[in-house]
Scaffold this active site. Structure first.
Site, short mmCIF file in Angstrom:
data_model
loop_
_atom_site.label_atom_id
_atom_site.label_comp_id
_atom_site.label_asym_id
_atom_site.label_seq_id
_atom_site.Cartn_x
_atom_site.Cartn_y
_atom_site.Cartn_z
N ASP A 51 14.88 53.26 -18.34
CA ASP A 51 14.52 53.83 -19.38
C ASP A 51 15.08 55.03 -19.68
O ASP A 51 15.06 55.69 -20.63
CB ASP A 51 13.14 53.71 -19.46
CG ASP A 51 12.40 54.56 -18.32
OD1 ASP A 51 13.10 55.42 -17.48
OD2 ASP A 51 10.92 54.76 -17.88
N SER A 52 16.46 55.36 -18.79
CA SER A 52 16.82 56.55 -19.22
C SER A 52 17.89 55.99 -20.16
O SER A 52 18.63 56.56 -20.76
CB SER A 52 17.73 56.27 -17.57
OG SER A 52 18.53 55.04 -17.49
N ASP A 90 13.26 48.41 -16.32
CA ASP A 90 12.06 50.08 -15.88
C ASP A 90 10.82 48.68 -17.15
O ASP A 90 10.68 48.78 -17.93
CB ASP A 90 12.19 50.64 -16.37
CG ASP A 90 12.86 51.80 -15.56
OD1 ASP A 90 12.41 51.91 -14.23
OD2 ASP A 90 13.04 52.34 -15.40
N LYS A 118 10.58 47.82 -11.89
CA LYS A 118 10.15 48.89 -11.93
C LYS A 118 9.34 50.10 -12.53
O LYS A 118 9.60 50.22 -13.64
CB LYS A 118 11.98 50.11 -11.68
CG LYS A 118 11.92 50.68 -11.39
CD LYS A 118 12.90 51.82 -10.86
CE LYS A 118 13.58 51.94 -11.82
NZ LYS A 118 12.91 53.67 -12.37
N GLU A 120 6.69 53.63 -12.51
CA GLU A 120 6.85 55.45 -11.56
C GLU A 120 5.41 55.23 -11.15
O GLU A 120 4.24 55.20 -11.71
CB GLU A 120 7.70 55.77 -12.75
CG GLU A 120 8.57 55.55 -12.69
CD GLU A 120 9.50 57.00 -13.88
OE1 GLU A 120 8.52 58.17 -13.83
OE2 GLU A 120 10.25 56.60 -13.86
N GLU A 187 13.88 60.12 -6.12
CA GLU A 187 14.06 60.25 -7.01
C GLU A 187 14.17 61.68 -6.56
O GLU A 187 13.36 62.19 -6.10
CB GLU A 187 14.16 60.21 -8.66
CG GLU A 187 15.10 61.04 -9.39
CD GLU A 187 14.81 60.61 -10.63
OE1 GLU A 187 14.74 59.94 -10.87
OE2 GLU A 187 16.03 61.45 -11.69
O1 KIV Z 1 15.78 55.02 -15.85
C1 KIV Z 1 16.77 55.18 -14.79
O2 KIV Z 1 17.71 54.50 -14.92
C2 KIV Z 1 16.18 55.32 -13.36
C3 KIV Z 1 17.03 56.28 -12.83
C4 KIV Z 1 17.27 57.45 -13.29
C5 KIV Z 1 17.12 55.48 -11.11
O3 KIV Z 1 15.17 55.00 -13.02
#
Ligand code: KIV
Length: 270
Positions: A51-52, A90, A118, A120, A187
């Site tokens: 989600d970056s 994500d 993934k 968080e 992280e």
């Molecule tokens: O969203 C993302 O790119 C991440 C990385 C910073 C590991 O979670």
């Protein structure tokens, strides 16, 4: 050949075998088909549709505005270009707030091409992790600095610097493994904490700004290519030393992770 028919496709078993043999593996974010091909052909084991993308592609100042529609679209793009890497996607901000939402959204990412999702959090995602794992959806639990909680944390800061915080992260990591997490992403934590957690868990631990002792390393693609506007301490631009443009930079990253030259002391929090 598609990732589905490639007999050498990376699976969770591959990552567990690498961890058991003490061999490092490399992961990078990918958001489109073209880079998915370059990265997977260069030997990157895990492609994260992160989600970056809200920050590096869309220009937001956090990952919070990213939607499920964004994640599904980019996962589908990455799936088309992938040549055998494991695709992790994500679950974006607020997409796993209730059980029904979690199941529907995780299923959508898996249908779009993800092999693992993934999410968080710490102890509070244990039930969600169990819910997904029991239904056949592998989970990567993202701990340490969790960007979706940036407003609660008060910024993008290193986590686990004091003993109390470090002990809580260690305890919660164990809890998430027990709940069925298949991997852990850590992280921005001090190097010693990255090592302690990796040594104490059976599942592979993927680090970013967590030191060289985690089972694998992950970076944001734009950071590796030196096109991000900010350069945190744990970032290295691999394009500057490449004699073969972008594919050379990616191979440089993969080799540096495997031969333990990245991350160096300069990229660690102590
Ligand atoms: O969203 C993302 O790119 C991440 C990385 C910073 C590991 O979670």
């Amino acid at each position: 050949m598609s990732s589905q028919s490639n007999s050498k496709a990376v699976t969770l078993t591959t990552l567990l075998d690498l961890k058991a043999r003490g061999e490092k593996f490399s992961c990078l974010t990918a958001y489109d088909a073209c880079f998915a091909t370059i990265l997977s052909e260069a030997g990157v084991e895990v492609l994260l549709v992160g989600d970056s993308l809200g920050m590096v592609l869309q220009g937001h100042d956090s990952t919070l505005p990213v939607t499920m529609a964004d994640m599904i679209y980019h996962t589908e793009c990455v799936k088309r270009g992938n040549r055998g890497a494991l695709i992790m996607s994500d679950l974006p901000f607020m997409s796993y707030a209730s059980e029904t939402q979690t199941l529907e959204n995780a299923a959508s990412l898996m249908r779009a091409g993800a092999h693992m999702v993934k999410l968080e959090g710490g102890a509070w995602i244990a039930n969600t992790t169990r819910l997904l794992a029991e239904r056949g959806i592998p989970v990567c639990a993202h701990m340490g600095l969790t960007p979706q909680s940036v407003n609660r944390i008060g910024g993008f800061h290193v986590q686990g610097r004091n003993t109390e915080q470090a002990e809580m992260i260690i305890e919660e990591a164990q809890l998430l493994q027990d709940a069925g997490a298949s991997t852990l992403l850590l992280e921005c934590v001090p190097r010693a904490l990255g090592k302690k957690i990796t040594d104490s868990l059976n599942i592979p631990v993927i680090g970013i700004g967590a030191g060289p002792d985690t089972s694998g390393q992950i970076m944001v693609l734009h950071d590796v290519l030196g096109v991000s506007p900010i350069t945190p301490k744990f970032v290295k631009n691999f394009l500057t030393d490449s004699d073969n443009g972008i594919p050379g930079a990616i191979e440089g990253y993969v080799n540096s992770v495997k031969n333990l030259t990245f991350p160096s002391d300069d990229h660690c929090f102590n």
